[in-house]
Motif scaffolding. Sequence first.
Motif, PDB file in Angstrom:
ATOM      1  N   PHE A   1      39.848  -5.881  22.281  1.00 47.45           N
ATOM      2  CA  PHE A   1      38.872  -5.151  21.492  1.00 47.45           C
ATOM      3  C   PHE A   1      38.835  -3.692  21.923  1.00 47.45           C
ATOM      4  N   ALA A   2      38.183  -2.873  21.104  1.00 51.88           N
ATOM      5  CA  ALA A   2      37.941  -1.474  21.449  1.00 51.88           C
ATOM      6  C   ALA A   2      36.595  -1.060  20.890  1.00 51.88           C
ATOM      7  N   ALA A   3      35.935  -0.132  21.578  1.00 51.89           N
ATOM      8  CA  ALA A   3      34.652   0.394  21.104  1.00 51.89           C
ATOM      9  C   ALA A   3      34.387   1.740  21.750  1.00 51.89           C
ATOM     10  N   ARG A   4      33.625   2.575  21.067  1.00 46.27           N
ATOM     11  CA  ARG A   4      33.219   3.855  21.639  1.00 46.27           C
ATOM     12  C   ARG A   4      32.158   3.656  22.719  1.00 46.27           C
ATOM     13  N   TYR A   5      32.128   4.594  23.636  1.00 49.11           N
ATOM     14  CA  TYR A   5      30.987   4.687  24.552  1.00 49.11           C
ATOM     15  C   TYR A   5      30.525   6.143  24.554  1.00 49.11           C
ATOM     16  N   HIS A   6      29.303   6.352  24.992  1.00 47.02           N
ATOM     17  CA  HIS A   6      28.745   7.688  25.050  1.00 47.02           C
ATOM     18  C   HIS A   6      28.616   8.120  26.513  1.00 47.02           C
ATOM     19  N   PRO A   7      28.765   9.405  26.805  1.00 46.35           N
ATOM     20  CA  PRO A   7      28.677   9.870  28.198  1.00 46.35           C
ATOM     21  C   PRO A   7      27.408   9.418  28.907  1.00 46.35           C
ATOM     22  N   ALA A   8      26.296   9.360  28.173  1.00 48.66           N
ATOM     23  CA  ALA A   8      25.022   8.980  28.791  1.00 48.66           C
ATOM     24  C   ALA A   8      25.035   7.545  29.300  1.00 48.66           C
ATOM     25  N   SER A   9      25.976   6.746  28.797  1.00 54.37           N
ATOM     26  CA  SER A   9      26.021   5.337  29.209  1.00 54.37           C
ATOM     27  C   SER A   9      26.733   5.145  30.531  1.00 54.37           C
ATOM     28  N   VAL A  10      27.370   6.198  31.043  1.00 57.98           N
ATOM     29  CA  VAL A  10      28.154   6.063  32.271  1.00 57.98           C
ATOM     30  C   VAL A  10      27.330   6.563  33.449  1.00 57.98           C
TER      31      VAL A  10
ATOM     32  N   GLY B   1      28.177  -1.483  32.826  1.00 53.97           N
ATOM     33  CA  GLY B   1      26.808  -1.090  32.518  1.00 53.97           C
ATOM     34  C   GLY B   1      26.608  -0.660  31.084  1.00 53.97           C
ATOM     35  N   CYS B   2      27.673  -0.646  30.273  1.00 52.69           N
ATOM     36  CA  CYS B   2      27.574  -0.217  28.880  1.00 52.69           C
ATOM     37  C   CYS B   2      27.251  -1.399  27.969  1.00 52.69           C
ATOM     38  N   VAL B   3      26.380  -1.186  27.005  1.00 57.91           N
ATOM     39  CA  VAL B   3      26.027  -2.198  26.025  1.00 57.91           C
ATOM     40  C   VAL B   3      26.781  -1.897  24.733  1.00 57.91           C
ATOM     41  N   VAL B   4      27.643  -2.799  24.322  1.00 62.38           N
ATOM     42  CA  VAL B   4      28.457  -2.622  23.129  1.00 62.38           C
ATOM     43  C   VAL B   4      27.696  -3.161  21.918  1.00 62.38           C
ATOM     44  N   ASP B   5      27.408  -2.273  20.955  1.00 58.52           N
ATOM     45  CA  ASP B   5      26.740  -2.697  19.727  1.00 58.52           C
ATOM     46  C   ASP B   5      27.698  -3.472  18.824  1.00 58.52           C
ATOM     47  N   ALA B   6      28.923  -2.989  18.697  1.00 59.92           N
ATOM     48  CA  ALA B   6      29.934  -3.636  17.870  1.00 59.92           C
ATOM     49  C   ALA B   6      31.291  -3.251  18.425  1.00 59.92           C
TER      50      ALA B   6
ATOM     51  N   ASP C   1      31.488 -18.606  24.790  1.00 64.73           N
ATOM     52  CA  ASP C   1      31.057 -17.600  23.819  1.00 64.73           C
ATOM     53  C   ASP C   1      32.189 -17.304  22.837  1.00 64.73           C
ATOM     54  N   THR C   2      31.860 -16.630  21.738  1.00 60.55           N
ATOM     55  CA  THR C   2      32.902 -16.112  20.866  1.00 60.55           C
ATOM     56  C   THR C   2      33.588 -14.956  21.589  1.00 60.55           C
ATOM     57  N   PRO C   3      34.804 -14.574  21.169  1.00 63.39           N
ATOM     58  CA  PRO C   3      35.467 -13.450  21.835  1.00 63.39           C
ATOM     59  C   PRO C   3      34.631 -12.178  21.854  1.00 63.39           C
ATOM     60  N   GLU C   4      33.983 -11.824  20.719  1.00 58.01           N
ATOM     61  CA  GLU C   4      33.194 -10.593  20.709  1.00 58.01           C
ATOM     62  C   GLU C   4      31.962 -10.713  21.601  1.00 58.01           C
ATOM     63  N   GLU C   5      31.314 -11.866  21.602  1.00 59.26           N
ATOM     64  CA  GLU C   5      30.178 -12.054  22.505  1.00 59.26           C
ATOM     65  C   GLU C   5      30.610 -11.910  23.952  1.00 59.26           C
ATOM     66  N   ALA C   6      31.757 -12.497  24.275  1.00 61.87           N
ATOM     67  CA  ALA C   6      32.246 -12.447  25.650  1.00 61.87           C
ATOM     68  C   ALA C   6      32.589 -11.027  26.071  1.00 61.87           C
ATOM     69  N   VAL C   7      33.236 -10.272  25.179  1.00 65.59           N
ATOM     70  CA  VAL C   7      33.648  -8.927  25.571  1.00 65.59           C
ATOM     71  C   VAL C   7      32.443  -7.994  25.691  1.00 65.59           C
ATOM     72  N   ARG C   8      31.423  -8.228  24.883  1.00 62.61           N
ATOM     73  CA  ARG C   8      30.195  -7.446  25.027  1.00 62.61           C
ATOM     74  C   ARG C   8      29.515  -7.769  26.360  1.00 62.61           C
TER      75      ARG C   8
ATOM     76  N   PRO D   1      33.330   4.110  11.830  1.00 60.65           N
ATOM     77  CA  PRO D   1      32.478   3.220  12.634  1.00 60.65           C
ATOM     78  C   PRO D   1      33.244   2.072  13.251  1.00 60.65           C
ATOM     79  N   LEU D   2      33.937   2.337  14.381  1.00 66.53           N
ATOM     80  CA  LEU D   2      34.675   1.285  15.066  1.00 66.53           C
ATOM     81  C   LEU D   2      33.798   0.526  16.054  1.00 66.53           C
ATOM     82  N   GLY D   3      32.573   0.955  16.203  1.00 60.93           N
ATOM     83  CA  GLY D   3      31.708   0.334  17.194  1.00 60.93           C
ATOM     84  C   GLY D   3      31.216   1.383  18.156  1.00 60.93           C
ATOM     85  N   THR D   4      30.030   1.217  18.644  1.00 64.28           N
ATOM     86  CA  THR D   4      29.465   2.194  19.567  1.00 64.28           C
ATOM     87  C   THR D   4      28.929   1.488  20.793  1.00 64.28           C
ATOM     88  N   VAL D   5      28.725   2.269  21.837  1.00 62.20           N
ATOM     89  CA  VAL D   5      28.223   1.731  23.093  1.00 62.20           C
ATOM     90  C   VAL D   5      27.041   2.569  23.531  1.00 62.20           C
TER      91      VAL D   5
END
Length: 231
Positions: free
Chosen positions: A156-165, A130-135, A115-122, A225-229
Amino acid sequence: MTAGIDTPDRRGRTGLDRHGRDLTGNPRVRIVDVEVLSCDWYVLRRTTFDYQHRDGHWSREQRETYDRGDGATILLYDTDRRTVLLTRQFRLPAYVNGHPDGMLLETAAGLLDGDTPEEAVRREAAEETGCVVDAAEHVFTVYMSPGSVTERLHFFAARYHPASVAATHGGVIGEGEDIAVVELPFHKALDMINSGEIVDAKAIMLLQWAALDGPFTRGHPAGRPLGTVTR
């Protein structure tokens, strides 16, 4: 006939002794021979090469390189609650080399596996936390142990939301993974570096980046917008 060279090894690879023989980027290095010492899953090679020193003389050298492929890792963070999402899992190499129990706190990570690096890290973020990284924001790419291991690791880095945990454990059971999901206050994670509770290099690098130049930097526009989860 040798597996990995003349016939496929258990991952279907052949010609593993050709790796590096055609390199021409450094005129002070001449590859002489490449031997495959092991290709059970990853590949261990011994390369013989001639090296020209700064004073002009040449010497013949040998080095072993461990090729496990390239990888990617990600820091999941929540700037509103000032938390980060890490993983904890058993690492045999650390256990046999002095770590008390081999249970390391880390950032989610894995090999690219085509995979590409971003595909792999997602993929790894989803499997391990259990978190799905949009970007995701690419932070840097480094060689983690350039004296012996060929791997390049993409950070890489991305945000996550409390509901995703919602999950407390992750990992692919079929691959023997048993991973705990650990949410920590960011300041506590930094303190755990100093106390020796976090000793994983990739986690340390991303946490320090987050403090010095990333989402937890003073005055940082946390809303960018650094990316959300999501989950």
